[in-house]
Design an enzyme around this catalytic site. Structure first.
Site, PDB file in Angstrom:
ATOM      1  N   ARG A 166       0.823  -1.221   0.000  1.00  0.00           N
ATOM      2  CA  ARG A 166       0.000   0.000   0.000  1.00  0.00           C
ATOM      3  C   ARG A 166       0.858   1.272   0.000  1.00  0.00           C
ATOM      4  O   ARG A 166       0.497   2.289   0.588  1.00  0.00           O
ATOM      5  CB  ARG A 166      -0.934   0.048   1.217  1.00  0.00           C
ATOM      6  CG  ARG A 166      -1.830  -1.143   1.380  1.00  0.00           C
ATOM      7  CD  ARG A 166      -2.919  -1.214   0.319  1.00  0.00           C
ATOM      8  NE  ARG A 166      -3.878  -2.237   0.675  1.00  0.00           N
ATOM      9  CZ  ARG A 166      -3.821  -3.508   0.276  1.00  0.00           C
ATOM     10  NH1 ARG A 166      -2.842  -3.907  -0.525  1.00  0.00           N
ATOM     11  NH2 ARG A 166      -4.748  -4.371   0.649  1.00  0.00           N
ATOM     12  N   SER A 202     -10.137   1.924   3.810  1.00  0.00           N
ATOM     13  CA  SER A 202      -9.335   1.621   5.002  1.00  0.00           C
ATOM     14  C   SER A 202      -8.599   2.872   5.466  1.00  0.00           C
ATOM     15  O   SER A 202      -7.908   3.506   4.680  1.00  0.00           O
ATOM     16  CB  SER A 202      -8.281   0.563   4.684  1.00  0.00           C
ATOM     17  OG  SER A 202      -8.909  -0.620   4.324  1.00  0.00           O
ATOM     18  N   GLU A 259      -3.541   5.083   6.195  1.00  0.00           N
ATOM     19  CA  GLU A 259      -3.409   4.691   4.791  1.00  0.00           C
ATOM     20  C   GLU A 259      -3.627   5.885   3.843  1.00  0.00           C
ATOM     21  O   GLU A 259      -2.865   6.068   2.911  1.00  0.00           O
ATOM     22  CB  GLU A 259      -4.382   3.555   4.474  1.00  0.00           C
ATOM     23  CG  GLU A 259      -4.102   2.976   3.121  1.00  0.00           C
ATOM     24  CD  GLU A 259      -4.979   1.806   2.771  1.00  0.00           C
ATOM     25  OE1 GLU A 259      -4.773   0.736   3.340  1.00  0.00           O
ATOM     26  OE2 GLU A 259      -5.860   1.977   1.924  1.00  0.00           O
TER      27      GLU A 259
HETATM   28  P1  NAP Z   1     -10.928  -9.951   4.573  1.00  0.00           P
HETATM   29  O1  NAP Z   1     -10.993 -10.805   3.351  1.00  0.00           O
HETATM   30  O2  NAP Z   1     -12.013 -10.035   5.593  1.00  0.00           O
HETATM   31  O3  NAP Z   1      -9.517 -10.153   5.292  1.00  0.00           O
HETATM   32  C1  NAP Z   1      -9.223  -9.438   6.496  1.00  0.00           C
HETATM   33  C2  NAP Z   1      -7.756  -9.060   6.513  1.00  0.00           C
HETATM   34  O4  NAP Z   1      -6.981 -10.223   6.507  1.00  0.00           O
HETATM   35  C3  NAP Z   1      -7.397  -8.243   5.317  1.00  0.00           C
HETATM   36  O5  NAP Z   1      -6.932  -7.022   5.801  1.00  0.00           O
HETATM   37  C4  NAP Z   1      -6.326  -9.048   4.584  1.00  0.00           C
HETATM   38  O6  NAP Z   1      -5.126  -8.325   4.387  1.00  0.00           O
HETATM   39  C5  NAP Z   1      -5.980 -10.164   5.520  1.00  0.00           C
HETATM   40  N1  NAP Z   1      -6.009 -11.477   4.821  1.00  0.00           N
HETATM   41  C6  NAP Z   1      -7.067 -12.294   4.666  1.00  0.00           C
HETATM   42  N2  NAP Z   1      -6.698 -13.407   4.033  1.00  0.00           N
HETATM   43  C7  NAP Z   1      -5.390 -13.306   3.740  1.00  0.00           C
HETATM   44  C8  NAP Z   1      -4.446 -14.133   3.086  1.00  0.00           C
HETATM   45  N3  NAP Z   1      -4.795 -15.311   2.582  1.00  0.00           N
HETATM   46  N4  NAP Z   1      -3.181 -13.693   2.964  1.00  0.00           N
HETATM   47  C9  NAP Z   1      -2.838 -12.505   3.450  1.00  0.00           C
HETATM   48  N5  NAP Z   1      -3.679 -11.661   4.075  1.00  0.00           N
HETATM   49  C10 NAP Z   1      -4.944 -12.059   4.242  1.00  0.00           C
HETATM   50  O7  NAP Z   1     -10.700  -8.449   4.105  1.00  0.00           O
HETATM   51  P2  NAP Z   1     -11.631  -7.164   3.999  1.00  0.00           P
HETATM   52  O8  NAP Z   1     -11.339  -6.277   5.133  1.00  0.00           O
HETATM   53  O9  NAP Z   1     -13.070  -7.533   3.690  1.00  0.00           O
HETATM   54  O10 NAP Z   1     -10.996  -6.528   2.711  1.00  0.00           O
HETATM   55  C11 NAP Z   1     -10.904  -7.271   1.532  1.00  0.00           C
HETATM   56  C12 NAP Z   1      -9.730  -6.832   0.699  1.00  0.00           C
HETATM   57  O11 NAP Z   1      -9.969  -5.518   0.186  1.00  0.00           O
HETATM   58  C13 NAP Z   1      -8.432  -6.762   1.479  1.00  0.00           C
HETATM   59  O12 NAP Z   1      -7.397  -7.229   0.673  1.00  0.00           O
HETATM   60  C14 NAP Z   1      -8.280  -5.297   1.772  1.00  0.00           C
HETATM   61  O13 NAP Z   1      -6.931  -4.882   1.877  1.00  0.00           O
HETATM   62  C15 NAP Z   1      -8.931  -4.661   0.579  1.00  0.00           C
HETATM   63  N6  NAP Z   1      -9.462  -3.374   0.965  1.00  0.00           N
HETATM   64  C16 NAP Z   1      -8.694  -2.256   0.775  1.00  0.00           C
HETATM   65  C17 NAP Z   1      -9.200  -1.043   1.176  1.00  0.00           C
HETATM   66  C18 NAP Z   1      -8.427   0.207   1.020  1.00  0.00           C
HETATM   67  O14 NAP Z   1      -8.979   1.276   1.216  1.00  0.00           O
HETATM   68  N7  NAP Z   1      -7.174   0.128   0.715  1.00  0.00           N
HETATM   69  C19 NAP Z   1     -10.439  -0.932   1.758  1.00  0.00           C
HETATM   70  C20 NAP Z   1     -11.137  -2.073   1.959  1.00  0.00           C
HETATM   71  C21 NAP Z   1     -10.656  -3.302   1.571  1.00  0.00           C
HETATM   72  P3  NAP Z   1      -4.910  -7.255   3.199  1.00  0.00           P
HETATM   73  O15 NAP Z   1      -5.694  -6.063   3.591  1.00  0.00           O
HETATM   74  O16 NAP Z   1      -3.454  -7.003   3.266  1.00  0.00           O
HETATM   75  O17 NAP Z   1      -5.352  -7.868   1.934  1.00  0.00           O
END
Ligand code: NAP
Length: 341
Positions: A165, A236, A332
């Site tokens: 990120r 996020s 972020e």
């Molecule tokens: P989720 O699928 O419920 O997972 C929760 C957290 O666990 C995430 O933050 C994800 O990290 C980590 N995770 C889950 N499985 C993983 C694996 N196999 N290997 C490594 N890390 C794992 O996530 P969520 O909160 O609903 O979000 C879904 C995805 O959308 C995530 O990748 C999240 O980063 C992305 N997202 C980004 C933003 C933003 O504003 N940048 C906002 C919302 C969601 P990571 O976050 O590192 O993937």
């Protein structure tokens, strides 16, 4: 004809819905307009700051200098050997529309990044990522303009300083590089990544087509993340912290339920959402800004005009996570402008 206007409200240019004003503002649709705007700034020695769709920024009330809204359009298929393709995408294109278009054209790799708000030009700045895919895996290079000299440069992906990120565009000096186009490498034959638990569950453990994967990502995101068009937010608010494997192990003995994931160079990624939830922050906050009920990494603006209230809540969350877990959460989104009086 490009016009540079003074004292322009940025309320409609940031998805957090904060009140802010640009000293000077110009929306540029092509290279000529960009050059004219940069000349305007250089004649007056104004700092220049690019703004895409404002979906990952926290704005202070005053943005000094020239704010350049990148409104350039265009997607070109530059190469396609039937296996791989190279696309050049203008910075002002909408990211999600690009993802939809690519999938429709049979160009794969971006499905997991569907529905991420923002523009193409903003995507490399924070190296957008979701569900196990990061933009940097698909970037061949980025075309930039140096705002000081007006010179056009091409930065191959290896020179973009991509990390979790983050990128060199987010570091000191990076603000002088205006991203004008992004070159992406996409695959005709999809190798899909759907092993994130939330995706797997939604797919009933069944291997999807690229279209099904993209639709699933969109459905899962829509369920969990508040739509900035309805509830002002910037996705996020905190990054998942990357810590040493030793530190994560020690923490894991105290908090066995804390989700941890292997990260780059033998380090470990901790779930910021879990720690924030654990401390009871979900749904809490002040009258004007709160932690979303749906997702504890998202702060929702319910009426705050300035960054102050938002940052106060963020600081309170950071302090409590530091106190309980010994982990410093980083913001972020980028903080821009001056607080003013
Ligand atoms: P989720 O699928 O419920 O997972 C929760 C957290 O666990 C995430 O933050 C994800 O990290 C980590 N995770 C889950 N499985 C993983 C694996 N196999 N290997 C490594 N890390 C794992 O996530 P969520 O909160 O609903 O979000 C879904 C995805 O959308 C995530 O990748 C999240 O980063 C992305 N997202 C980004 C933003 C933003 O504003 N940048 C906002 C919302 C969601 P990571 O976050 O590192 O993937």
């Amino acid at each position: 004809m490009m016009a540079v206007a003074s004292g322009v409200s940025l309320a409609d240019h940031n998805t957090l819905g904060l009140q802010a004003s640009a000293e000077w503002f110009a929306s540029v649709r092509n290279r000529e307009e960009l050059d004219a705007a940069l000349n305007f700034a250089s004649e007056r020695q104004l700092p220049v700051r690019a703004l895409g769709e404002g979906s990952n920024v926290i704005l202070h009330p005053r943005l000094p200098g020239l704010v350049l809204h990148m409104a350039t359009r265009g997607v070109q298929l530059r190469k396609d050997d039937g296996r791989r393709a190279l696309l050049r995408c203008a910075a002002g294109e909408n990211w999600h529309q690009l993802v939809l278009w690519c999938c429709e054209q049979g160009l794969h790799g971006l499905e997991n990044l569907a529905l991420i708000p923002g523009s193409v030009g903003a995507a490399p700045v924070q190296n957008i990522g979701a569900y196990g895919v990061e933009l940097s895996e698909h970037v061949v290079g980025v075309e930039v303009v140096d705002v000081a000299s007006g010179a056009v440069e091409y930065l191959p992906a290896g020179d973009c300083g991509f990390g979790y990120r983050t990128s060199r565009f987010k570091q000191a000096g990076g603000e002088n590089l205006l991203i004008t186009a992004v070159d992406l490498r996409l695959d005709r034959e999809a190798s899909l990544c759907w092993d994130y638990p939330s995706l797997k569950a939604a797919l009933n453990n069944t291997s999807p087509t690229p279209e099904e994967l993209m639709q699933t990502v969109m459905a899962v995101r829509t369920q969990r993340l508040p739509d900035p068009a309805v509830v002002p937010n910037v996705g996020s608010f905190f990054k998942n912290p990357i810590v040493s494997a030793d530190f994560a192990e020690t923490l894991g003995t105290r908090y066995p339920a804390l989700p941890v994931y292997p990260a780059a160079a033998g380090s470990t990624k901790l779930s910021a959402a879990w720690m924030i939830d654990q401390l009871g922050w979900r749904g809490r906050g002040q009258r004007v800004v709160a932690v979303s009920e749906a997702h504890s990494l998202v702060l929702v603006n319910r009426g705050a005009d300035t960054a102050e209230a938002v940052l106060a809540l963020a600081s309170a969350i950071q302090a409590s996570v530091l106190d309980e877990f010994g982990v410093a959460l980083e913001l972020e989104p980028q903080l821009l402008g001056e607080a003013g009086d």
